[in-house]
Scaffold this active site. Structure first.
Site, PDB file in Angstrom:
ATOM      1  N   GLY B  40       0.839  -1.198   0.000  1.00 45.84           N
ATOM      2  CA  GLY B  40       0.000   0.000   0.000  1.00 45.84           C
ATOM      3  C   GLY B  40       0.873   1.247   0.000  1.00 45.84           C
ATOM      4  N   LEU B  43      -1.218   7.373   2.539  1.00 39.91           N
ATOM      5  CA  LEU B  43      -0.490   8.176   3.531  1.00 39.91           C
ATOM      6  C   LEU B  43       0.324   7.293   4.452  1.00 39.91           C
ATOM      7  CD1 LEU B  43      -3.062  10.920   4.520  1.00 39.91           C
ATOM      8  CD2 LEU B  43      -0.974  11.173   3.189  1.00 39.91           C
ATOM      9  N   ALA B  44      -0.261   6.211   4.953  1.00 44.61           N
ATOM     10  CA  ALA B  44       0.468   5.365   5.898  1.00 44.61           C
ATOM     11  C   ALA B  44       1.584   4.596   5.195  1.00 44.61           C
ATOM     12  CB  ALA B  44      -0.510   4.400   6.577  1.00 44.61           C
ATOM     13  N   HIS B 266     -21.285   8.579   6.172  1.00 42.04           N
ATOM     14  CA  HIS B 266     -21.213  10.036   6.092  1.00 42.04           C
ATOM     15  C   HIS B 266     -22.560  10.588   5.606  1.00 42.04           C
ATOM     16  CE1 HIS B 266     -19.742  14.011   5.352  1.00 42.04           C
ATOM     17  NE2 HIS B 266     -18.561  13.680   5.806  1.00 42.04           N
ATOM     18  N   SER B 284     -18.733  17.929   1.113  1.00 42.99           N
ATOM     19  CA  SER B 284     -18.182  18.286   2.418  1.00 42.99           C
ATOM     20  C   SER B 284     -19.273  18.570   3.445  1.00 42.99           C
ATOM     21  CB  SER B 284     -17.289  19.516   2.286  1.00 42.99           C
ATOM     22  OG  SER B 284     -16.929  19.970   3.568  1.00 42.99           O
ATOM     23  N   ARG B 330     -22.502  13.238  12.683  1.00 40.74           N
ATOM     24  CA  ARG B 330     -22.643  12.410  11.489  1.00 40.74           C
ATOM     25  C   ARG B 330     -23.592  11.233  11.677  1.00 40.74           C
ATOM     26  NH1 ARG B 330     -16.430  11.953   9.052  1.00 40.74           N
ATOM     27  NH2 ARG B 330     -16.325  14.121   8.410  1.00 40.74           N
ATOM     28  N   HIS B 401     -18.272   5.518   4.270  1.00 36.11           N
ATOM     29  CA  HIS B 401     -17.192   6.464   4.012  1.00 36.11           C
ATOM     30  C   HIS B 401     -15.850   6.008   4.589  1.00 36.11           C
ATOM     31  CE1 HIS B 401     -15.163  10.235   3.520  1.00 36.11           C
ATOM     32  NE2 HIS B 401     -15.080  10.470   4.812  1.00 36.11           N
ATOM     33  N   GLU B 425      -5.853   3.216   8.055  1.00 32.76           N
ATOM     34  CA  GLU B 425      -7.240   2.755   8.147  1.00 32.76           C
ATOM     35  C   GLU B 425      -7.318   1.236   8.253  1.00 32.76           C
ATOM     36  OE1 GLU B 425      -9.787   4.156   4.960  1.00 32.76           O
ATOM     37  OE2 GLU B 425     -11.569   3.242   5.820  1.00 32.76           O
ATOM     38  N   ARG B 435     -14.968   7.897  14.011  1.00 29.29           N
ATOM     39  CA  ARG B 435     -13.812   8.754  13.779  1.00 29.29           C
ATOM     40  C   ARG B 435     -14.253  10.195  13.613  1.00 29.29           C
ATOM     41  NH1 ARG B 435     -11.781  11.093   9.562  1.00 29.29           N
ATOM     42  NH2 ARG B 435     -12.931   9.927   7.976  1.00 29.29           N
TER      43      ARG B 435
END
Lengths: 247, 637
Positions: B40, B43-44, B266, B284, B330, B401, B425, B435
């Site tokens: 992967g 970001l992580a 979401h 958003s 949410r 989401h 995630e 979250r």
């Protein structure tokens, strides 16, 4: 909607490709262009044929993976829109639509509408970064950056790396892509120490990959889904020249 | 299976620092002798691969996209939280920690969350040093905004594309290492199996998505950073390629999967317009600042919304939650939308939608103010729906989401399989049952830049890791299993497409394990899922061969795993007899319809151990101990 699609089919980079004609009798104007292809593929698979290969992932215009030339225009007729965000209501019932892959030497076809864009990654690897290791960074507010400069850097940083600029260019030039990354860092203090080295190395790699030069027709800017302006190319040329003559 | 969270003892504030000192180090000259395989490149994954290479480890990194820059982190819009307190509004590490624990409905591990809050500050520094163009004030300093679940402004952002800018920062760090030859990058490569040798994760088996060739990657440790499983619902805000395959195949090897029922729905997404739809698009949450949510008072009211008089409208959030109104959290907002649509009062095609109306705001503030605030969102909405939201109300509906559940990890981010580390995630660790906005980016980068570089060194230095080659029998066996699965998929040659199975599974999960769940529905789902899975293996049609670029085959493998994973999801949801965060059980609510948590019986992380396909997995409990925060009711009234 009833549509006729002329779609480029090609087994791999070694095999010659050709257009195939497909009728889609039951398209909806609410479909995205990629959903139209999904829909067509479902019927092809049910009929025992191989589906049309095409790239996509996020389908909301930000990952840069989708890459279709629609009626001769990368990402299709709607400005500032990736093809995944293009909807069929932009077309008319009865239309004949031609769908092709990005066509450029440095983007060889993998299959049908899927091309290999790893040349873009290699350009970034040649210098599209600030050489900073993780850890030990100064406080984020230690160096103020005026909003105007930061906004220019941001305008360049929005590039999604899709390659539409190359596909639109008669020279298959990657200069809009390269200049966007060069400009992002040239407008930030963090980018200054490597400024000359970066532009020289990235342009060098761009040339080695076989991308053409810019002859100022600006088709790249017109095709860019993020509307990155061509003035970054001019900036890059100035920076490149300055780097070369002070080498 | 024994769950040892390995949380260091001592005061919360000094756990991480002390742990960093107590962990073993790998000598700089020895680091290059260790190889880490990172699966992967979001970001992580990208931040981990880059940082591990900077430290001197040899790194292989793979992703299924054509470039690491396209991982789905790129689509995150809102921002990233950090306890910088630049706004002088009372933020602190402790407050970010507290908000995250509370936002997670008291179902996360205190020590992990505190560490997350601690390193959040370093993340912003690091990103700025990389040239990430965050929003700034005219004076040149970084701008912040506020987000749900917090009373301070601690969210850093880059217009509506923070995820893109952070990912391109991590990608640039990764690209630098690829250019130096310290990371070998393998795009269009999908992990199909994990290789275990002598009880330790020692590599992965992959398929090259271009050629179909199988690949073997041997390593001293494996890092999974493969994202969440929202696509079990088929339609979600995730990219169409997002899948659970890597995590699920690790689970089948004995890595415990924790809290799969914690899924985040979401509230503000563009509703589905037809069966052909491939994904749902998030709008958003900020829109709810100026938009009013309503549906017609009567069922089946098909009039143009502008022709429905005020007294025939039901502004149900304002009615039910007068103090929070349209800004209800949410989970509440999502569930309320479902309720009114279940009553037949939903709007738009299929009746699964509610209005988000800006008419009052436009009248009060003028169209130009609204355009300034939300212009790009209105434009996106117009492009997708063909409707002009300045003139008629938007239609919105909740969509899957983010998934808080994931592979169980200890404080070192290591799963129950030694050597298998899980980041972002894909793990379960930091968000509990819900979250908060702008915390996913924070966690991905915290794990990759600032946690795994320390903890993986400790693992490598404390374990005997004899050299394992890719011709080891376990590699052969893993490749054999992966090939067998591919051949089985290709051999069925039935009459139904892969996507049609995914659609049916997604609808089933959404109906019975979506925004509101109950025991009977979950039991029903647990009957239907195995039936659908059997049909899949008897009647799926996958054209082409395995030795070529074959997107149907890619999807078939992922859907096959979702068809097994969905059962795990429903088992967990049925087992957890309480409502908390994203998990709402209709049997467990207050008289006013609020979530009713059961701290006496369910204050634990449910870690499930695989026990065979179609069999109920074994439950292991990690009791959550709250030493610093008092358990309290999340109230929105």
């Amino acid at each position: 909607m009833r549509l006729t699609l002329e779609v480029w089919r090609q087994l791999d980079a070694q095999t010659a490709g050709m257009f195939e004609t497909y009728e889609v009798p039951d398209a909806s104007e609410h479909m995205s262009f990629l959903e139209l292809l999904d829909h067509l593929n479902e019927s092809l698979v049910r009929d025992g044929q191989e589906p049309i290969a095409f790239d996509s992932d996020c389908r909301e215009g930000i990952c840069g993976m989708c890459s279709l030339v629609v009626n001769g225009v990368p990402h299709g007729p709607q400005r500032a829109t990736t093809v995944c965000q293009l909807h069929m209501r932009e077309f008319n019932d009865g239309d004949r639509i031609v769908v092709e892959p990005w066509r450029a030497g440095p983007f060889p076809v993998i299959r049908d509408l899927v091309v290999d864009r790893t040349s873009f990654d290699r350009i970034i690897e040649a210098g599209g970064y600030v050489a900073v290791n993780t850890g030990g960074a100064p406080d984020a507010n230690a160096v103020p950056i005026g909003k105007d400069e930061a906004d220019i850097a941001f305008q360049a940083a929005v590039c999604i790396g899709c390659g539409a600029c190359v596909a639109a260019c008669k020279n298959a030039s990657a200069m809009l892509f390269v200049s966007a990354k060069v400009a992002q860092f040239a407008h930030l203090p963090q980018g200054q120490p490597e400024r000359k080295r970066r532009v020289r190395d990235m342009v060098g790699q761009m040339d080695r990959e076989g991308f053409g030069g810019c002859t100022n027709t600006y088709d790249c800017e017109g095709a860019c889904p993020k509307e990155i302006p061509v003035r970054f190319i001019a900036e890059m040329n100035r920076g490149f020249l300055a780097a070369k003559i002070t080498e | 299976m024994k769950l040892d969270s390995r949380v260091p003892t001592g005061p919360l504030e000094s756990k991480w620092e002390r742990h960093q000192f107590e962990m073993k180090l790998v000598n700089p000259a020895n680091k290059r002798k260790f190889k880490v395989c990172v699966v992967g490149s979001g970001l992580a994954g990208a931040s981990a691969a880059a940082t591990l290479a900077e430290l001197g480890y040899e790194v292989d990194c793979l992703c299924f996209q054509d470039s690491p820059r396209r991982a789905h982190s790129i689509a995150a819009q809102g921002g990233i939280n950090a306890a910088k307190n630049y706004q002088n509004d009372g933020d602190s590490v402790y407050r970010l920690f507290y908000d995250t624990i509370k936002g997670g409905d008291f179902r996360a591990r205190e020590a992990n969350v505190y560490r997350l809050a601690q390193v959040s500050e370093n993340i912003i520094d690091q990103c700025v040093a990389q040239g990430v163009p965050f929003a700034r004030e005219y004076g040149g300093h970084l701008d912040n905004r506020s987000f749900g679940g917090a009373q301070v402004s601690r969210t850093f952002y880059a217009r509506g594309q923070t995820g893109q800018q952070l990912l391109l920062g991590a990608y640039s760090a990764l690209a630098r290492q690829i250019g130096r030859g310290t990371v070998k990058m393998y795009p269009r490569t999908e992990m199909l199996d994990l290789v275990i040798v002598d009880g330790k994760a020692r590599g992965v088996v992959t398929r090259n998505l271009v050629t179909g060739a199988m690949g073997r990657f041997a390593a001293d440790a494996v890092v999974l950073a493969t994202g969440g499983y929202s696509n079990v619902f088929n339609l979600s805000t995730n990219a169409v390629g997002c899948n659970v395959t890597a995590s699920y195949r690790a689970y089948k090897h004995g890595a415990a999967f924790a809290n799969p029922c914690y899924t985040q729905i979401h509230p503000t997404c563009i509703p589905q317009s037809g069966d052909y739809q491939s994904k749902l698009t998030l709008m958003s949450e900020s829109l709810r600042n100026d938009g009013r949510v309503w549906v017609p008072r009567e069922a089946d009211d098909k009039r143009d919304p502008r022709e429905i008089p005020e007294d025939e409208r039901d502004y149900y959030l304002e009615r039910k939650y007068p103090s929070f109104g349209n800004l209800a959290p949410r989970d509440i907002a999502s569930r309320s939308a479902k309720e009114v649509c279940d009553e037949g009062r939903g709007v738009g095609p299929g009746g699964r939608g509610v209005f988000l109306d800006f008419a009052d705001s436009i009248q009060r503030l003028g169209e130009s103010s609204i355009r300034e605030r939300y212009g790009n969102l209105f434009e996106m909405y117009g492009r997708i729906t063909g409707e002009n939201p300045y003139q008629r109300p938007m239609r919105i509906y909740p969509a899957p989401h983010y998934t808080m559940g994931g592979l169980w990890v200890d404080y070192n981010l290591m799963s129950t399989l030694p050597g298998l580390h899980v980041l972002g995630e894909a793990n379960f660790s930091d968000h509990g049952a819900n979250r908060l906005g702008a915390s996913a980016l924070m966690q991905g980068l915290a794990d990759g830049y600032f946690v795994i570089p320390y903890t993986i060194g400790h693992y490598l230095a404390s374990n005997a890791l004899p050299k394992v080659d890719t011709d080891h029998p376990e590699f052969q066996a893993a490749e054999g299993r992966a090939c067998e699965k591919i051949n089985r998929l290709l051999a069925v040659q039935g009459g139904r497409t892969v996507d049609s199975f995914h659609q049916e599974l997604g609808k089933l999960c959404w109906d019975y394990c979506g925004m509101a769940r109950n025991r009977d529905g979950l039991s029903k789902a647990l009957e239907l899922i195995p039936q659908l899975r059997s049909e899949f293996w008897e009647n799926v049609k996958v054209p082409g061969s395995g030795a070529q670029f074959n997107q149907s085959l890619e999807r078939a493998g992922r859907v096959a795993d979702f068809l097994e994973f969905a059962e795990l999801l429903c088992y967990d949801a049925r087992d957890r007899e309480e409502s908390c965060g994203g998990h709402f059980r209709e049997e467990h609510q207050t008289g006013e319809g609020e979530a009713l948590r059961n701290d006496d019986d369910y204050c634990y992380a449910a870690a499930w151990e695989f026990d065979g396909v179609g069999k109920k997995p074994k439950l292991h409990k990690e009791n959550l101990v709250f030493e610093n925060v008092a358990l309290a009711v999340r109230s929105y009234k």
